[in-house]
Every structure is written in C-alpha cells, then in structure tokens.
Design an enzyme around this catalytic site. Structure first.
Site, PDB file in Angstrom:
ATOM      1  N   GLY A 168       0.721  -1.217   0.108  1.00  0.00           N
ATOM      2  CA  GLY A 168      -0.029   0.027   0.220  1.00  0.00           C
ATOM      3  C   GLY A 168       0.693   1.228   0.094  1.00  0.00           C
ATOM      4  O   GLY A 168       0.506   2.327  -0.665  1.00  0.00           O
ATOM      5  N   LYS A 169       1.852   1.478   0.897  1.00  0.00           N
ATOM      6  CA  LYS A 169       3.059   2.497   0.790  1.00  0.00           C
ATOM      7  C   LYS A 169       3.436   2.651  -0.463  1.00  0.00           C
ATOM      8  O   LYS A 169       3.569   3.983  -0.606  1.00  0.00           O
ATOM      9  CB  LYS A 169       3.797   2.094   1.959  1.00  0.00           C
ATOM     10  N   LEU A 170       3.928   1.827  -1.116  1.00  0.00           N
ATOM     11  CA  LEU A 170       4.668   2.057  -2.388  1.00  0.00           C
ATOM     12  C   LEU A 170       3.529   2.450  -3.500  1.00  0.00           C
ATOM     13  O   LEU A 170       4.031   3.431  -4.106  1.00  0.00           O
ATOM     14  CB  LEU A 170       5.229   0.606  -2.872  1.00  0.00           C
TER      15      LEU A 170
END
Length: 281
Positions: A168-170
């Site tokens: 999700g962060k990437l």
C-alpha cells in the site's frame, strides 16, 4: 488491557516525532538511535539505550522506523541475536517487499510477531499524530498494537497479511511522485506565462486539481525554499522500490529518469517538491 513496555528504534525525521507522541501519551518508552544525540531529549521521561539488545530485553512491543533495506536488515540482525519470543515488532519503515518478507519470516521463526506498518504523511503529520498507517499482518497482532498506533495516526488500514502494508505504501508514494513532478512542471509553466505563484497555487488548491499534497507544498513553492519534510532522495528510493515491485509503465520510466537526474545534480537532500529546481534548469 495491560500496557506494553514500548521500544522505539530509529529517531530520524519521522521516527523522532512519532516516538515523542508515544512518550506524550504516557506509555513506558525506551528508545535507541544509532546517532545517540538524537535521543537526548528523551532522557527526562523515557529510557535511552545505547545497545539494541538492551532495548529488546526490556521491551515487549518494538517499533522500528528505518531508512532503507540496508538499515532495516542491519537492525534486525541485532534484534535476532536476542530472545524475542512473545514480542511484537511493528516495522514502519518503507523498504522493499522482499526485505519485509525476510524480516517477518525471521522474526516468526523465533516465536515473535511482526507487522509491516508504513505510513502516509511527512514530518508535520508525524508530529501531529495524523499519519495514515497501512498495516500488513495478523489481526490479533494488529489489535495488540492498536492502542499505540492510534497515538501515531488518524487512521489505521489493515490491508491483509505481511507485505500488504508495504504494498500500500509503495502504491501511494508512486502516485505522490507523479503529483509532485506534475505540480512542479505546472508551476514552471505558469511562471513562464507570467502568473504569480501565490495566485497559481490558490487556483490549483481551490480547484479539482487541489489536494492535501498540493496544499502542503504551497508555502515552499511560494517562498522558493525547500527544507525537507520528505527528501527527494527518499522519493527516488520509493519510486525504484515500486518499479522493482512491478510498477513498469511509461510514466514510471519518466519518473525514474527525472528524480534520478535531480539526485545526480545535487538536489536529493531538498524536499521532494524541490524537483522544481532541477526541472527549471
């Protein structure tokens, strides 16, 4: 619920204000940083350790906030030298999916638990406790960490098993990299046409093109100062991680070329929106 003994490893631009929020909340807190001067202002209310293994021995739930794969791997190599059975590790670093998987597996082999919980937001949300936390791991572990995560962020999104948090962060940082390059190019275009930056940013922020990302960078663009809330080099790292994880599109190639060239020409320590200084050359 019994309060955990909290450890926090990594007191950089993000980790320091995050650990401070845990301290302000009154939790029993121990901290470690490779550069000990960054831990000085924790000595009054918290315990400062100079050895990772001492912190691990005296903590039951440990947060890590580290720069990259190399730093995270080095720290967890030290962690794994200790008896960590029953402890919970919450890694909030932005590292590769491969490194996340390896760390989670190594921790679990030693009968401990692991959540990958990177964040959306830069230094100001970190200080305000308004980060968005993306978590990958088992539900029971997330519930154990939740009273502490709630002091760090305004929302905690459980995305699935280990690795989903970093995925999700990437993804969100890939999107942000497109926003910041697009914003910089737009401002340079409006500069060329003779529109004052303050007026242009007001139009952007009050129109459909505005967002939290454009609003937070507005003062930097108007004042033409780019002290890093989130450094360009860190965005380049995340674009490359996203590319290696499968973000292989025409736009990703352009982003890599631009951010890499900006780094090569000495703009890497500026805030990410400082990409504008490279683009206007």
């Amino acid at each position: 619920m019994e309060t955990e003994k909290i450890g926090f490893i990594g007191l950089g631009n993000m980790g320091h204000p995050m650990a401070k929020n845990l301290e302000k909340a009154g939790f029993p807190l121990s901290v470690y940083n490779r550069s000990p001067e960054k831990a000085e202002d924790f000595k009054e209310k918290s315990t400062v350790y100079t050895q990772i293994q001492d912190l691990i021995q005296n903590s039951s739930l440990i947060f890590t906030m580290l720069t990259d794969d190399h730093a995270a791997t080095a720290v967890y190599e030290e962690i794994l030298k200790s008896d960590i059975s029953g402890k919970l590790f919450v890694d909030m670093s932005t590292i590769s999916p491969q490194a996340t998987s390896q760390l989670a597996g190594a921790v679990k082999i030693k009968q401990a638990s692991f959540i990958d919980a990177p964040v959306a937001g830069s230094t100001m949300p970190a200080a305000e406790g308004t980060l968005i936390i993306m978590a990958g791991g088992e539900e029971k572990d997330l519930q154990r960490a939740m009273p502490y995560l709630e002091k760090l962020g305004k929302a905690v999104k459980h995305l699935g098993e280990n690795g989903k948090g970093i995925a999700g962060k990437l993804s969100v940082n890939y999107f942000l990299s497109t926003i910041y390059q697009g914003l910089a190019e737009t401002v340079l275009f409006s500069d060329k046409l003779g529109i004052e930056r303050a007026a242009m940013m007001e139009i952007i922020n009050e129109s459909a093109s505005g967002s939290g990302a454009t609003k937070v960078k507005t003062p930097m663009l108007i004042n033409n100062t780019y002290d890093p809330a989130f450094a360009l080099d860190l965005m380049l790292k995340d674009i490359l991680l996203a590319h290696n994880a499968g973000a292989d599109s025409p736009l990703s190639k352009t982003l890599i070329e631009t951010y890499q060239s900006a780094h090569d020409e000495g703009f890497g320590k500026d805030d990410v929106i400082g990409i504008i200084n490279y683009l206007k050359k």
